[in-house]
Design a protein around this motif. Sequence first.
Motif, PDB file in Angstrom:
ATOM      1  N   PRO A 172       0.826  -1.149  -0.093  1.00 18.76           N
ATOM      2  CA  PRO A 172      -0.067  -0.241   0.005  1.00 18.76           C
ATOM      3  C   PRO A 172       0.856   1.221  -0.061  1.00 18.76           C
ATOM      4  N   ILE A 173       2.162   1.048  -0.042  1.00 19.11           N
ATOM      5  CA  ILE A 173       3.029   2.120  -0.090  1.00 19.11           C
ATOM      6  C   ILE A 173       3.469   2.505  -1.651  1.00 19.11           C
ATOM      7  N   TRP A 174       3.757   1.584  -2.287  1.00 21.64           N
ATOM      8  CA  TRP A 174       3.988   1.471  -3.569  1.00 21.64           C
ATOM      9  C   TRP A 174       3.006   1.699  -4.565  1.00 21.64           C
ATOM     10  N   THR A 175       1.672   1.524  -4.250  1.00 21.55           N
ATOM     11  CA  THR A 175       0.705   1.973  -5.314  1.00 21.55           C
ATOM     12  C   THR A 175      -0.347   3.013  -4.442  1.00 21.55           C
ATOM     13  N   THR A 176      -1.264   3.755  -5.128  1.00 25.78           N
ATOM     14  CA  THR A 176      -2.114   4.538  -4.546  1.00 25.78           C
ATOM     15  C   THR A 176      -3.787   3.760  -4.839  1.00 25.78           C
ATOM     16  N   ALA A 177      -3.606   2.483  -5.498  1.00 27.20           N
ATOM     17  CA  ALA A 177      -4.836   2.017  -5.948  1.00 27.20           C
ATOM     18  C   ALA A 177      -5.675   1.631  -4.614  1.00 27.20           C
ATOM     19  N   PHE A 178      -6.771   2.063  -4.446  1.00 28.67           N
ATOM     20  CA  PHE A 178      -7.819   1.954  -3.449  1.00 28.67           C
ATOM     21  C   PHE A 178      -7.937   0.494  -2.739  1.00 28.67           C
ATOM     22  N   VAL A 179      -7.989  -0.531  -3.864  1.00 28.83           N
ATOM     23  CA  VAL A 179      -8.062  -1.894  -3.074  1.00 28.83           C
ATOM     24  C   VAL A 179      -7.046  -2.315  -2.364  1.00 28.83           C
ATOM     25  N   THR A 180      -5.623  -1.610  -2.808  1.00 26.04           N
ATOM     26  CA  THR A 180      -4.595  -2.096  -1.860  1.00 26.04           C
ATOM     27  C   THR A 180      -4.517  -1.278  -0.745  1.00 26.04           C
ATOM     28  N   ARG A 181      -5.000   0.073  -0.787  1.00 23.85           N
ATOM     29  CA  ARG A 181      -5.137   0.837   0.488  1.00 23.85           C
ATOM     30  C   ARG A 181      -5.871   0.132   1.576  1.00 23.85           C
ATOM     31  N   ASN A 182      -7.077  -0.480   0.985  1.00 23.01           N
ATOM     32  CA  ASN A 182      -8.029  -1.152   1.881  1.00 23.01           C
ATOM     33  C   ASN A 182      -7.602  -2.261   2.411  1.00 23.01           C
ATOM     34  N   HIS A 183      -6.729  -3.100   1.606  1.00 21.30           N
ATOM     35  CA  HIS A 183      -6.043  -4.112   2.244  1.00 21.30           C
ATOM     36  C   HIS A 183      -5.101  -3.836   3.164  1.00 21.30           C
ATOM     37  N   GLY A 184      -4.448  -2.590   3.054  1.00 20.75           N
ATOM     38  CA  GLY A 184      -3.580  -2.007   4.022  1.00 20.75           C
ATOM     39  C   GLY A 184      -4.163  -1.687   5.192  1.00 20.75           C
ATOM     40  N   TYR A 185      -5.139  -1.144   5.402  1.00 15.84           N
ATOM     41  CA  TYR A 185      -6.023  -0.887   6.696  1.00 15.84           C
ATOM     42  C   TYR A 185      -6.477  -2.182   7.252  1.00 15.84           C
ATOM     43  N   ASN A 186      -6.688  -3.250   6.603  1.00 12.05           N
ATOM     44  CA  ASN A 186      -6.911  -4.643   7.377  1.00 12.05           C
ATOM     45  C   ASN A 186      -5.609  -5.053   8.002  1.00 12.05           C
ATOM     46  N   VAL A 187      -4.713  -5.004   7.257  1.00 19.28           N
ATOM     47  CA  VAL A 187      -3.254  -5.395   7.726  1.00 19.28           C
ATOM     48  C   VAL A 187      -2.343  -4.803   8.727  1.00 19.28           C
ATOM     49  N   TYR A 188      -2.479  -3.450   8.516  1.00 17.52           N
ATOM     50  CA  TYR A 188      -1.406  -2.455   9.329  1.00 17.52           C
ATOM     51  C   TYR A 188      -2.216  -1.616  10.202  1.00 17.52           C
ATOM     52  N   ASP A 189      -1.543  -1.062  10.831  1.00 16.69           N
ATOM     53  CA  ASP A 189      -2.078   0.207  11.607  1.00 16.69           C
ATOM     54  C   ASP A 189      -1.399   1.466  11.303  1.00 16.69           C
ATOM     55  N   THR A 190      -1.890   2.645  11.899  1.00 23.93           N
ATOM     56  CA  THR A 190      -1.362   4.048  11.626  1.00 23.93           C
ATOM     57  C   THR A 190      -1.111   4.560  12.876  1.00 23.93           C
ATOM     58  N   LEU A 191      -0.506   5.495  12.887  1.00 20.48           N
ATOM     59  CA  LEU A 191       0.063   6.410  14.174  1.00 20.48           C
ATOM     60  C   LEU A 191      -1.330   7.153  14.746  1.00 20.48           C
ATOM     61  N   PHE A 192      -1.824   7.818  13.496  1.00 13.69           N
ATOM     62  CA  PHE A 192      -2.957   8.461  13.877  1.00 13.69           C
ATOM     63  C   PHE A 192      -4.234   8.069  13.040  1.00 13.69           C
ATOM     64  N   GLY A 193      -5.276   8.368  13.265  1.00 15.09           N
ATOM     65  CA  GLY A 193      -6.650   8.016  12.522  1.00 15.09           C
ATOM     66  C   GLY A 193      -7.285   9.317  12.124  1.00 15.09           C
ATOM     67  N   VAL A 194      -8.376   9.548  11.364  1.00 17.29           N
ATOM     68  CA  VAL A 194      -9.432  10.189  10.908  1.00 17.29           C
ATOM     69  C   VAL A 194     -10.660  10.055  11.062  1.00 17.29           C
ATOM     70  N   ASP A 195     -11.401  10.922  11.729  1.00 15.41           N
ATOM     71  CA  ASP A 195     -13.019  10.127  11.893  1.00 15.41           C
ATOM     72  C   ASP A 195     -13.678  10.748  10.623  1.00 15.41           C
ATOM     73  N   ILE A 196     -14.798  10.630  10.687  1.00 14.13           N
ATOM     74  CA  ILE A 196     -15.764  10.720   9.306  1.00 14.13           C
ATOM     75  C   ILE A 196     -15.907  12.460   9.408  1.00 14.13           C
ATOM     76  N   ASN A 197     -15.678  13.205  10.371  1.00 12.25           N
ATOM     77  CA  ASN A 197     -15.622  14.741  10.146  1.00 12.25           C
ATOM     78  C   ASN A 197     -14.316  15.102   9.964  1.00 12.25           C
ATOM     79  N   GLY A 198     -13.221  14.365   9.660  1.00 13.64           N
ATOM     80  CA  GLY A 198     -12.067  14.810   9.276  1.00 13.64           C
ATOM     81  C   GLY A 198     -11.185  15.078  10.697  1.00 13.64           C
ATOM     82  N   LYS A 199     -11.671  14.824  11.845  1.00 11.83           N
ATOM     83  CA  LYS A 199     -10.947  15.086  13.095  1.00 11.83           C
ATOM     84  C   LYS A 199      -9.827  14.164  13.362  1.00 11.83           C
ATOM     85  N   VAL A 200      -8.539  14.412  13.713  1.00 15.26           N
ATOM     86  CA  VAL A 200      -7.466  13.632  13.730  1.00 15.26           C
ATOM     87  C   VAL A 200      -7.202  13.255  15.104  1.00 15.26           C
TER      88      VAL A 200
END
Length: 527
Positions: free
Chosen positions: A45-73
Amino acid sequence: MSLKKSILTLLIGGLMSSAAGVALAQDAPKVLRMVPQSDLKILDPIWTTAFVTRNHGYNVYDTLFGVDINGKVSPQMVSDYNSSADGKTWTFTLREGLAFHDGKPVTSADVIQSIKRWAQRDALGQKMMMAMGSMDAKNDKTFVLTFKEPFGMVVEALAKPSANPPFIMPKAVADTPADQQISSTVGSGPYIFKTDEYRPGEKVVYIKNTKYVPRKEPASGTAGGKVVYVDRLEWVVLNDAQTQVNALTNGEVDMLEISPPDQYATLKANPKIELGKQVPSASFALHLNRMVPPFNNAKIAQAAFLAVNQEALLRAQMISKDLYKPNPSIYPLGSTYWSDKTSYFTGKPQFEKAKALLKEAGYKNEPIVLMYPSNFTSLNKLPPVMAALLKQAGFNVDMVSMDWPTLVARRAVKKPAAEGGWNAFITAWSVADNMNPMFFAPMTGNGEKGWFGWTTDEPLEKLKGEFLAASSEEQRKPIATAIQERVLDAAVYAPIGEWTLYSALRKDVVTGLVPSPVGVFWGLKKN
């Protein structure tokens, strides 16, 4: 044995069998089967911006921060953080319980190398690294980012929800050069990828990460508690729209990530199906290869943009007027930076102006290779209409059919179209991408370091720097408008308008769709 005793024995035996059956049913693993937006062939999910790969990334990896439905970090892997008074030193501490799927703890070294790799591919990450002085691990749980000069979007960059999110990987994986795809899928996210069951073109399988420790807050977007309620998530790859609908109606799958637009009326009328709106809106855009002829000539690229007929393109793809809205702005309708100042671009065809530009620029009738993802139901009606529009504007168009994963791989080829490269393609973006000019991957003017298309435009990069340096929304808004006009004048990409995407779910069987700027699959329950 008397008849009375025989009947009693049978009754007891039946009750025991029923109880055992109920227990087995309760203990049976819950399997959620869904049709993803497209086939998954690239796992990095770093090599490509394809959404299906991004979604795969969210299944498998975690992030330091998140964004809610209103855009709040909000913090995600981070427990707490602070910055110095001058804004140059940022200290972050990881929360307890973070571990990779192989059992190893997530450390500061993993985070730092993951950020480094992400920043090589992501435009906002590149800007952040230009301002960076050093990244240091204070200990296994605490790391420090020290900037040479204040950087106005530190947590926003680390929370970037799409194209590309800064997913955290093990250091050994993140050591992979950014221009090469990773070979390991070990992450620390809520799902574990089943490599032994991965069948590109058929099925992708994830199982619940039972050792994942979700945050306590309610899930919203990529923030909050990523709680998984199913034991197994299967992505069943079905390319044909009617086949998708039949599989959902018959209970062979439980959910369509994106319901096919041409089946919208059918699905809406089906009492067994519920249409869920997870992502607020999405948009389409026309992208050109600015490195090779003929679109390395800005006037020829502008002529292609003058051929755009948003209404015709959107109507062909979405069919129902309920599902689309023309929008010549590069920003979403109703968003903070939306503006009607769009230079020469109107979203309506201007064929005579296009022909005049082609003549002025010396276009030699070179074939334009327009890539056509024929089996991608969310995009496949757009290229034939775009081809017809380009021909009306005076272009010689060669529309080349391929599947979406092939298009995703081919768009990375920088050679001329005749040597396996490309000239144009259309893709979709979510509101998470283009709500902020620093989030939008294609908005690059730094040549080969930028997104596919590789436009070189120094004025655009200068404006982006000014946007980052601005300290308030009042200062940023006019800069965002100037960025919009420059994007169109430099012919970086052309907006095609907005569309509403719905997920289709088996009613009363699948619940818990999490409202989000991007597609996420935690929170889902199968009843």
